[in-house]
Design a protein around this motif. Sequence first.
Motif, mmCIF file in Angstrom:
data_model
loop_
_atom_site.group_PDB
_atom_site.id
_atom_site.type_symbol
_atom_site.label_atom_id
_atom_site.label_comp_id
_atom_site.label_asym_id
_atom_site.label_seq_id
_atom_site.Cartn_x
_atom_site.Cartn_y
_atom_site.Cartn_z
ATOM 1 N N GLN A 37 0.848 -1.186 0.000
ATOM 2 C CA GLN A 37 0.000 0.000 0.000
ATOM 3 C C GLN A 37 0.883 1.236 0.000
ATOM 4 O O GLN A 37 1.472 1.588 1.005
ATOM 5 C CB GLN A 37 -0.924 -0.001 1.218
ATOM 6 C CG GLN A 37 -1.899 1.172 1.229
ATOM 7 C CD GLN A 37 -2.838 1.091 2.395
ATOM 8 O OE1 GLN A 37 -2.631 0.330 3.327
ATOM 9 N NE2 GLN A 37 -3.890 1.899 2.365
ATOM 10 N N GLU A 97 -4.754 18.350 6.916
ATOM 11 C CA GLU A 97 -6.160 18.099 6.617
ATOM 12 C C GLU A 97 -7.066 18.752 7.662
ATOM 13 O O GLU A 97 -6.635 19.075 8.768
ATOM 14 C CB GLU A 97 -6.433 16.591 6.576
ATOM 15 C CG GLU A 97 -5.624 15.834 5.542
ATOM 16 C CD GLU A 97 -6.134 16.043 4.120
ATOM 17 O OE1 GLU A 97 -7.230 16.636 3.966
ATOM 18 O OE2 GLU A 97 -5.453 15.612 3.184
ATOM 19 N N LEU A 109 -3.459 8.520 6.482
ATOM 20 C CA LEU A 109 -4.701 8.108 5.831
ATOM 21 C C LEU A 109 -5.883 8.712 6.580
ATOM 22 O O LEU A 109 -5.909 8.726 7.813
ATOM 23 C CB LEU A 109 -4.835 6.588 5.805
ATOM 24 C CG LEU A 109 -3.817 5.805 4.956
ATOM 25 C CD1 LEU A 109 -4.069 4.314 5.079
ATOM 26 C CD2 LEU A 109 -3.876 6.239 3.505
ATOM 27 N N THR A 110 -6.838 9.212 5.818
ATOM 28 C CA THR A 110 -8.055 9.740 6.416
ATOM 29 C C THR A 110 -8.941 8.580 6.863
ATOM 30 O O THR A 110 -8.692 7.427 6.502
ATOM 31 C CB THR A 110 -8.815 10.607 5.398
ATOM 32 O OG1 THR A 110 -9.259 9.765 4.319
ATOM 33 C CG2 THR A 110 -7.918 11.710 4.840
ATOM 34 N N PRO A 123 0.871 5.134 -0.453
ATOM 35 C CA PRO A 123 0.026 6.316 -0.589
ATOM 36 C C PRO A 123 0.599 7.275 -1.614
ATOM 37 O O PRO A 123 1.783 7.265 -1.909
ATOM 38 C CB PRO A 123 0.070 6.934 0.816
ATOM 39 C CG PRO A 123 1.384 6.489 1.369
ATOM 40 C CD PRO A 123 1.606 5.113 0.821
ATOM 41 N N SER A 124 -0.280 8.102 -2.168
ATOM 42 C CA SER A 124 0.177 9.053 -3.171
ATOM 43 C C SER A 124 0.877 10.242 -2.557
ATOM 44 O O SER A 124 1.545 10.993 -3.261
ATOM 45 C CB SER A 124 -1.023 9.541 -3.994
ATOM 46 O OG SER A 124 -1.984 10.149 -3.152
ATOM 47 N N ASP A 125 0.726 10.446 -1.274
ATOM 48 C CA ASP A 125 1.379 11.552 -0.585
ATOM 49 C C ASP A 125 2.071 11.009 0.657
ATOM 50 O O ASP A 125 1.629 10.060 1.279
ATOM 51 C CB ASP A 125 0.365 12.620 -0.179
ATOM 52 C CG ASP A 125 -0.299 13.249 -1.375
ATOM 53 O OD1 ASP A 125 0.326 14.129 -1.965
ATOM 54 O OD2 ASP A 125 -1.426 12.841 -1.708
ATOM 55 N N VAL A 131 -11.601 7.540 5.748
ATOM 56 C CA VAL A 131 -12.163 6.784 4.625
ATOM 57 C C VAL A 131 -11.070 6.165 3.770
ATOM 58 O O VAL A 131 -11.350 5.586 2.714
ATOM 59 C CB VAL A 131 -13.057 7.686 3.755
ATOM 60 C CG1 VAL A 131 -14.272 8.145 4.534
ATOM 61 C CG2 VAL A 131 -12.269 8.875 3.210
ATOM 62 N N GLY A 132 -9.822 6.262 4.212
ATOM 63 C CA GLY A 132 -8.742 5.567 3.540
ATOM 64 C C GLY A 132 -8.032 6.359 2.460
ATOM 65 O O GLY A 132 -7.193 5.796 1.746
ATOM 66 N N ASN A 133 -8.320 7.645 2.325
ATOM 67 C CA ASN A 133 -7.627 8.459 1.339
ATOM 68 C C ASN A 133 -6.289 8.941 1.888
ATOM 69 O O ASN A 133 -6.127 9.127 3.098
ATOM 70 C CB ASN A 133 -8.477 9.681 0.945
ATOM 71 C CG ASN A 133 -9.742 9.278 0.242
ATOM 72 O OD1 ASN A 133 -9.776 8.288 -0.485
ATOM 73 N ND2 ASN A 133 -10.803 10.053 0.425
ATOM 74 N N ALA A 134 -5.341 9.144 0.972
ATOM 75 C CA ALA A 134 -4.045 9.673 1.387
ATOM 76 C C ALA A 134 -4.224 11.079 1.931
ATOM 77 O O ALA A 134 -4.924 11.902 1.370
ATOM 78 C CB ALA A 134 -3.072 9.672 0.212
ATOM 79 N N ALA A 135 -3.581 11.363 3.049
ATOM 80 C CA ALA A 135 -3.698 12.658 3.711
ATOM 81 C C ALA A 135 -2.507 13.534 3.358
ATOM 82 O O ALA A 135 -1.389 13.045 3.189
ATOM 83 C CB ALA A 135 -3.785 12.472 5.226
#
Length: 843
Positions: free
Chosen positions: A87, A120, A175-176, A89-91, A178-182
């Motif tokens: 996994q 965030e 990770l937020t 992350p993009s950031d 909801v699983g998005n990159a923070a």
Amino acid sequence: MFDLAGRYPLEYERRKGGARIVENGSRIRAEIGARLSQACSLNHVHVFIIPSEGSSFVNKRSLRIILAMGLILSAFAGMMGTASADQEPSDGIFFPWIPNGEMLDGTGPWHGTVTIQNLESAAINLYAYVGDGSSTNAYADPEVVANVQAHASVTLTAASLDIPSPGASVHVFGLTPVGNAALIAGSSKNVSPVPSSNAKTSSAHIVVDGYTGMTDDQVNTNDFHQILPIVQTNNGWNTKIRIANFGVEANPNPSSSFTVTLYEAGGQGAAGGSSGEFSQLLRRGGVWTLDIGSAPGIPEGWVGSAYITSNQPFGAIAERVKPSTDMLITNVSRPVEQATSQQFAPLIFKSYNFWNTGISIANTDPNNSNTVTINYITSGGSVIGVDQLTIPARGMEFVYTPGNQDLNLGGVQGFVGAAVLTGTTTLHAAVDEVKYFGNLPDVGHAMSYVTQPDPAVEGEALALPLVQKGNPNTGLGDTSGVQLFNTSAGQQVNFHVTFYDSTGNTVAPTLNTPLSGQLSPHAGFTLYTHNLTEMPAGFQGSLVIDVTGPGGLAAVSNNVNYDVGGDGSVAYNLIRTTTGGVPRTAVSFTIDPEEATNSLGEDHDLTVTVFDQFGDELPDANVSFWVNNGPNQGGDSDNPLFTGTTDGDGETVFTWGSTETGTDEFEVEVEGVAETQTGTKEWVEGDLEIELLLAEWDQNGDNGQVATLLVNGGPDLTIFTPPNPGGAGPERYVRTYARVTNEAGFVFTDKTVVFDTDGGDVNVGEGWCPSVPATPGDCGFNQGTINPHTVAVDPVDGLAKAVYRRRGDDNPVSIYGVVNMRATIQGTTISDTKSVQWLRENG
């Protein structure tokens, strides 16, 4: 007004002709406009910081035990988890080396900390990949190391991250829920000889340094080619290059090759060959340390730059240590592909409170020499000195502010300002700030940052994860200063500073509103925490600087503690980010004009300008418009007539017209702004105009005839003359048309027009009579005028129409003469006179 007050460190040691060059300095003030000065004079507010409420962390070993027991920490409730090994992350933030008990050329042991800032507006889980410094193992699966509240920051120690001795690479990502990159920012602060639990230092420490963590776009590049602008082994300094493999390969067995190529300063660069080339296989997560002082073929006294290549994402730092004076300088690598021909150095010293500056410039072009011009710029935006040097392809040169000709850099008063480096081709550079000599007790400090090619612009922000304030009464303790620089030579820049404590709450002097300021082109400004009287002593947190354009903003922070026994200073580049600390929201708007009068048929433009909480024009705001009363009544808040979105200038325009007279009472609403605004638009007829059109033709016999009348500015009119309805003798017809308009070109269909002759000779022994349509019958003889004749405008084609007939008797006669026609409306408006001439004709 803010004063550097001698608390900014720097000095750079260089031998030139075998002699050390040192100059004394004095104070200089950096000022900003009244907005910021006024904002910074708020009443003192006491803020008590309780870090445990905003962020929490546990080491991975404890976390495994907790998870095994099935326990749930309240701080992690609903968010806890372990990311899989693949996994990515993009950031994220990358640290090539964080020490844990390492001895560095006799200094130490060194202990690292990592401070992460949550950018965030929601809480995030923070994960960390920790590599193995021996390069024998890959990263373990990342695990949650902290839960960080919105806008909060957390400091993690090497021990809490389970970093093996003597150190390792670290990749942190968030990770937020909801699983998005923070989006996060990060920096390291490394200390010796005793650990620091919270990035704070004291007299128990001897040396302090650190660096800004590398962002994803600085690591995951296209060509995996990085540069360190300066590495050295001269004057007691030695450099260790740390290269960390941040590749995505999860299998620990494959290794990737890394190559370091060194080019000497003052040499021929690529044309003369490198001073040395070194290679190493490195697994994912591993770190290769290249000791320049021990590298084969690199002599003592060597200074140059290092190019690093691989086929995997990686990052690198250069640690320059001087054990004899307890000093350490750390530089972070930069991607060669991101080199530009212009770079910005927000903070430059010459003899300023014994601080001086060295600039190491690497020409990243492999084929062409680079002529680099350095413009030294005052805090007011004026160029005060210019230097220039030519660097061969892949070569490196450095300048030292006291070592150059005076360049007008403040003379004996010293200089603090900025520099713009402009080359004929691409470059990267490092700026060393050193306070190495002097008669003050707080000498012996050194730190460095890299120049910045990519300032924050409209809609972006700058982030600083670690902001500290010591004791303003003594001037001691960890204290941050931030130097801002408007990179634009032609436009001002607006900025807004918000301070957050470690729990994510805003802090005075930005407790309720940001500190807002404006910098003129190429101007600079110093934000110094000791001068923020509202900020409590001992503060630790972060800041975000929102940029609302139109220029660009670059910034660097110096963090200094003169309590430290030796070198207590570290410099950080602020991280450019796409999100700000305070989201821009609509708080007010204007409408222009609020009242206006327009003629029917004329378009009216209503301009709505929306402003944010900083008082700046806000793009992408949603605006609605409707008419409550009037000839164009329609719509409401739920179902507006028009909607629009503001442009880059914060504006949107509503355009409408009217076909009826009256007053429109309109209303405008902006999403996010509680109060609507109303205005009026009156529609009037305007100045009326009549266009008179004439046509004439013969009518003989019983066959109808068709003629074409050319209408100015409109379609041609086809005119049909009916057959002779009876009666004797030849006939002549005159068709008369009139169109009623106003200055806007609007055609009126509710008017009546009066036709008559204008003193013309209607002559010639025969009679004229108006007939609509033409009907037979005598109209009298020898009439010199035609009586006024009123005709209504046709509502379909907008024309008033009349037919005038001249009829003879049964005998052939000569018919000739001139008819002058005119039209009037409302008794006052008279058209131009138009004439029809009748030619002589025998029947």
